[in-house]
Design an enzyme around this catalytic site. Structure first.
Site, PDB file in Angstrom:
ATOM      1  CD  GLU A  98      -1.818   2.137  -2.742  1.00 14.61           C
ATOM      2  OE1 GLU A  98      -1.119   3.030  -2.421  1.00 14.61           O
ATOM      3  OE2 GLU A  98      -1.327   1.207  -3.538  1.00 14.61           O
ATOM      4  CB  CYS A 151       2.384   3.508  -2.415  1.00 17.20           C
ATOM      5  SG  CYS A 151       1.801   4.232  -3.895  1.00 17.20           S
TER       6      CYS A 151
END
Length: 455
Positions: free
Chosen positions: A228, A262
């Protein structure tokens, strides 16, 4: 080597920690593998009981741990409490659902009996970042332990206190010794960790460049990875959007964790006919957010996690302005020894600027104007990233269609900010990584999906 905790609000030294040698790291991995040989046979009901006990520990210590996060990486304490509650929730979710997710699945074939069974694979190495120092770990840890795997954690070097307390809490909850351990080490030890034959898979949350390095090393020894990575989430605001809702949601998303997420909204792609109104609304809302001491419960925006990261962000802002962007809020370094960066809005952002092309990991909003819906979708998808995205419109059918079939990202939301949820798979595409965490699909990443055929 010493790992140091530095308070980013005032750059004061907190504490240093002696890092583990390669010999200690290998010993811990061996201990965790030995623990797995027993843990993999532990019944689901016992695993669930321990996960629920871990959730209770997290809830009971949430205020203390929120303070620790504020001190080590600057997260506003009120957001830290929410993070700890979310960690408890993911433990309870897998306690309730893991058994069902991993139940044998009967498949009708020409056999007397054929089915798919899901078996744990062993010790999973987690390489985790500082921005959500507990949540990032628990969204791996809860499903891994529930599936019968064990884990070792290589956390970010600036949050060693958080890393160690996670291991402490797992023990306190009653899990068997060495089922989960923290490895105190810098990035230079990661290759040796991955190469260790007792490590069966690797999960990493971090930058795209870190993901590339880990994928290369893991690939060289044929080990499964889930990555990720970075993101530059685009939020599209259509002409018929509720602009008040859009501006409020976009502001909250851009400033969560002081902009260091993020999946924080980063690019705001607005149809030109409503761009002026949206920009004014967002400007008003950004101005109301209080930047200050993360230990103050009124603080909305704390410092950036490190001074060097703050300086890199400022350099990206300055290069965007030099290339033609207009700064209508913020954009200036505060005085004094600290890592603060103010909420900032850039308008007239175009291709070729860092604010358009790169990930700005801090409280900086880039407003981009689009001619129409098709142009907005094109701009959103031009990015090398594909973690999350959102669309704002009063027409739910159109919004759902754009989110489901046109935006190139792992998670797409309509009239809401992008966020992770224990019940839903989470992850990205393109340079934002691959694989999924959370939900049922997250559990399947680190199990042996085994076919059984009985003639």
């Amino acid at each position: 080597m010493l790992l140091k905790s530095i308070n980013p609000a005032n750059v004061n030294f907190i504490k240093s920690y002696e890092s583990d040698t390669k010999e200690i790291i290998y010993k811990k991995i061996e201990q965790t593998h030995t623990a797995w040989l027993s843990w993999k046979h532990t019944p689901f009901n016992e695993r669930a009981k321990l996960l629920n006990q871990l959730a209770e520990v997290l809830q009971s210590r949430k205020n203390e741990l929120a303070t620790l996060m504020a001190q080590e990486m600057g997260k506003p304490v009120k957001q830290g409490i929410i993070e700890m509650e979310k960690c408890a929730a993911v433990c309870m979710y897998y306690a309730d659902n893991a058994s069902g997710f991993l139940s044998d699945q009967i498949i009708e074939t020409d056999a007397q009996k054929s089915f798919v069974t899901f078996q744990p694979i062993g010790v999973v190495l987690a390489i985790m970042p500082w921005n959500f120092p507990f949540w990032q770990v628990f969204r791996f840890l809860a499903p891994a332990l529930a599936a019968g795997n064990c884990g070792v954690l290589k956390h970010a070097s600036n949050v060693p206190g958080c890393a160690l307390v996670i291991e402490e809490m797992v023990k306190h909850a009653g899990f068997p010794k060495h089922v989960f351990q923290t490895l105190l080490a810098g990035s230079e030890e990661v290759d040796a960790m991955i190469e260790n034959p007792l490590i069966k898979a690797v999960t990493l949350t971090g930058s795209t460049q870190a993901g590339i390095k880990v994928a290369q090393k893991a690939g060289s020894v044929l080990k499964k990875t889930v990555l990720e990575l970075g993101g530059s989430d685009a939020y599209i605001i259509l002409e018929d959007a509720d602009l008040e809702l859009a501006a409020t949601t976009c502001t909250d998303s851009r400033l969560i964790n002081s902009g260091q997420s993020c999946i924080a909204a980063k690019r705001f792609i607005v149809i030109e006919s409503v761009a002026e109104k949206f920009t004014e609304l967002m400007l008003q809302k950004m101005k109301t957010k209080y930047m200050g001491d993360p230990l103050n419960e009124q603080t909305d925006v704390g410092p950036q996690a490190r001074v060097d990261l703050r300086n890199e962000l400022h350099e990206q802002v300055q290069r965007s302005i030099q290339a033609g962007a207009k700064c209508i809020l913020g954009g200036k370094l505060p005085e004094g020894d600290n890592a603060f960066y103010p909420p900032t809005i850039l308008t007239q952002v175009t291709k070729g600027m860092p604010a358009h092309d790169d990930e700005l990991f801090g409280p900086v909003a880039a407003i981009i104007t689009a001619r129409n819906e098709a142009d907005a979708i094109r701009i959103a998808n031009e990015s090398m990233f594909g973690l999350g995205g959102a669309v704002f419109t009063k027409d739910a059918i159109i919004g759902e269609s754009i989110a489901a079939t046109q935006l190139e990202a792992g998670s797409c939301f309509v009239n809401s900010m992008v966020k992770s949820d224990p019940r839903l798979p989470f992850g990205g595409i393109k340079q934002s990584g691959y694989g999924r965490e959370l939900g049922m699909f997250g559990m399947y990443e680190f199990v042996n999906i085994k076919t059984i055929f009985v003639k």
